[in-house]
Design an enzyme around this catalytic site. Structure first.
Site, PDB file in Angstrom:
ATOM      1  N   ARG A 151      77.386 -19.208 -45.970  1.00  0.00           N
ATOM      2  CA  ARG A 151      77.789 -17.957 -46.597  1.00  0.00           C
ATOM      3  C   ARG A 151      79.103 -17.514 -45.944  1.00  0.00           C
ATOM      4  NH1 ARG A 151      72.217 -17.608 -45.619  1.00  0.00           N
ATOM      5  NH2 ARG A 151      70.962 -17.365 -47.516  1.00  0.00           N
ATOM      6  N   LYS A 175      69.948 -15.224 -43.279  1.00  0.00           N
ATOM      7  CA  LYS A 175      69.122 -14.091 -43.687  1.00  0.00           C
ATOM      8  C   LYS A 175      67.713 -14.234 -43.126  1.00  0.00           C
ATOM      9  CE  LYS A 175      71.622 -13.033 -47.953  1.00  0.00           C
ATOM     10  NZ  LYS A 175      71.539 -12.886 -49.429  1.00  0.00           N
ATOM     11  N   HIS A 246      81.508 -16.698 -52.989  1.00  0.00           N
ATOM     12  CA  HIS A 246      80.644 -17.822 -52.643  1.00  0.00           C
ATOM     13  C   HIS A 246      80.937 -19.058 -53.488  1.00  0.00           C
ATOM     14  CE1 HIS A 246      78.341 -15.825 -49.653  1.00  0.00           C
ATOM     15  NE2 HIS A 246      77.737 -14.986 -50.456  1.00  0.00           N
ATOM     16  N   ARG A 249      80.481 -22.271 -51.627  1.00  0.00           N
ATOM     17  CA  ARG A 249      79.050 -22.479 -51.305  1.00  0.00           C
ATOM     18  C   ARG A 249      78.334 -23.044 -52.525  1.00  0.00           C
ATOM     19  NH1 ARG A 249      74.590 -20.736 -48.164  1.00  0.00           N
ATOM     20  NH2 ARG A 249      72.927 -19.652 -49.289  1.00  0.00           N
ATOM     21  N   HIS A 272      67.939 -21.166 -47.925  1.00  0.00           N
ATOM     22  CA  HIS A 272      67.098 -20.428 -48.874  1.00  0.00           C
ATOM     23  C   HIS A 272      65.651 -20.452 -48.391  1.00  0.00           C
ATOM     24  CE1 HIS A 272      70.046 -21.126 -52.484  1.00  0.00           C
ATOM     25  NE2 HIS A 272      70.393 -20.117 -51.715  1.00  0.00           N
ATOM     26  N   TYR A 281      70.399 -24.775 -59.154  1.00  0.00           N
ATOM     27  CA  TYR A 281      71.391 -25.849 -59.152  1.00  0.00           C
ATOM     28  C   TYR A 281      70.958 -27.055 -59.980  1.00  0.00           C
ATOM     29  CZ  TYR A 281      73.674 -22.975 -55.744  1.00  0.00           C
ATOM     30  OH  TYR A 281      74.288 -21.909 -55.135  1.00  0.00           O
TER      31      TYR A 281
END
Length: 300
Positions: A151, A175, A246, A249, A272, A281
């Protein structure tokens, strides 16, 4: 569409309640009022009203919105407005049955992330001039971003303690305070080491910083500043595709999946927590394959 005085009073009463209970902005309140007025006018045209309508009326109205070209997101927002309105009427004891209760919202589908083609990425990465210290820094940042899928916030805050140059990995706390190790790849590692030997000491002069990619003032760069730098190089490369902070990314993940990477590996690399977030994706890759089929197959 005409709204009668009685219908308008009912709508105004509900909008006033929204203001009192939820403190919505004037724009939000006007949006609710407009949706309900259009709904009321449509009902009056059919000899009904907001307090007399049925589930069949709701379905017919939403169907007409769809035929008129409204997006699923707009229709879902409209349905949410009606749902709140009729729940309020039930709560106040003005209705015995909710005409929206069994009406399902349209499936929205997750928006596909903005990405770049592999050719565009190569063009972008080729723009910084290694003879200029600040551009050598930018080149290392772009290469690292595309190689690791970090990120932007993780990239600009990167510290020396997170680099494993001998192992060719970077340690990131993402995160949810979750830590992950991501390989850099040879090209990104080469650019990073070149920058650490040359461009970075020039940027810092006699100053010191634990931040890997400091600003000209030796401080941590902001996300906005780096976003500006990406747009600068994209413009220089003649890239007209829409970009987001992003973009690289998303390109990292998309190109991995396009080349057959396992989705769970991509999930780990991106940090994730849920595989469903990464599964977007697969849709990107499927669209890419379909586009290639249409372009190159004789019956595409």
């Amino acid at each position: 569409m005409i709204v009668t005085g009685g219908e308008q009073a009912i709508i105004d009463s509900y909008v006033d309640t929204l203001w009192l209970e939820r403190g919505l902005s004037d724009n939000s309140l006007q949006s609710y009022r407009r949706d309900l007025q259009q709904w009321s006018g449509w009902l009056v045209g059919r000899g009904s009203g907001v307090m007399q309508c049925t589930r069949a009326d709701v379905l017919a109205y939403l169907g007409e919105q769809h035929k008129a070209g409204k997006s699923p997101r707009s229709i879902a927002r409209l349905l949410s407005c009606l749902r709140g309105f009729y729940r309020y009427q039930l709560r106040e004891g003005r209705l015995l049955e909710d005409p929206v209760a069994d009406v399902d919202a349209p499936k929205l589908g997750r928006p596909l992330p903005k990405s770049l083609s592999e050719t565009d990425v190569e063009l972008l990465l080729a723009q910084p001039d290694d003879d200029i210290a600040v551009e050598q820094r930018d080149r290392a940042m772009l290469e690292l971003l595309y190689a690791t899928g970090l990120r932007v916030s993780e990239l600009v805050s990167l510290r020396f303690s997170q680099l494993g140059l001998a192992q060719g990995v970077v340690r990131v706390t993402g995160k949810g305070n979750k830590e992950r190790l991501v390989p850099m790849g040879e090209e990104a590692l080469h650019c990073l080491e070149q920058y650490l030997r040359g461009g970075r000491p020039q940027l810092l002069a006699d100053g010191e910083s634990d931040v890997v990619f400091p600003s000209r003032r030796g401080q941590m760069m902001t996300r906005q500043t780096f976003w500006y730098r990406i747009k600068h190089y994209a413009l220089r490369a003649g890239i007209r595709a829409p970009l987001s902070p992003h973009t690289l990314r998303h390109a990292f993940a998309t190109h991995l999946v396009n080349h057959g990477a396992d989705l769970r590996v991509v999930q780990l690399l991106l940090g994730h927590s849920d595989l469903s977030t990464t599964q977007i994706y697969t849709h990107v890759a499927r669209e890419r394959m379909q586009a290639l089929h249409r372009e190159h197959h004789p019956r595409g």
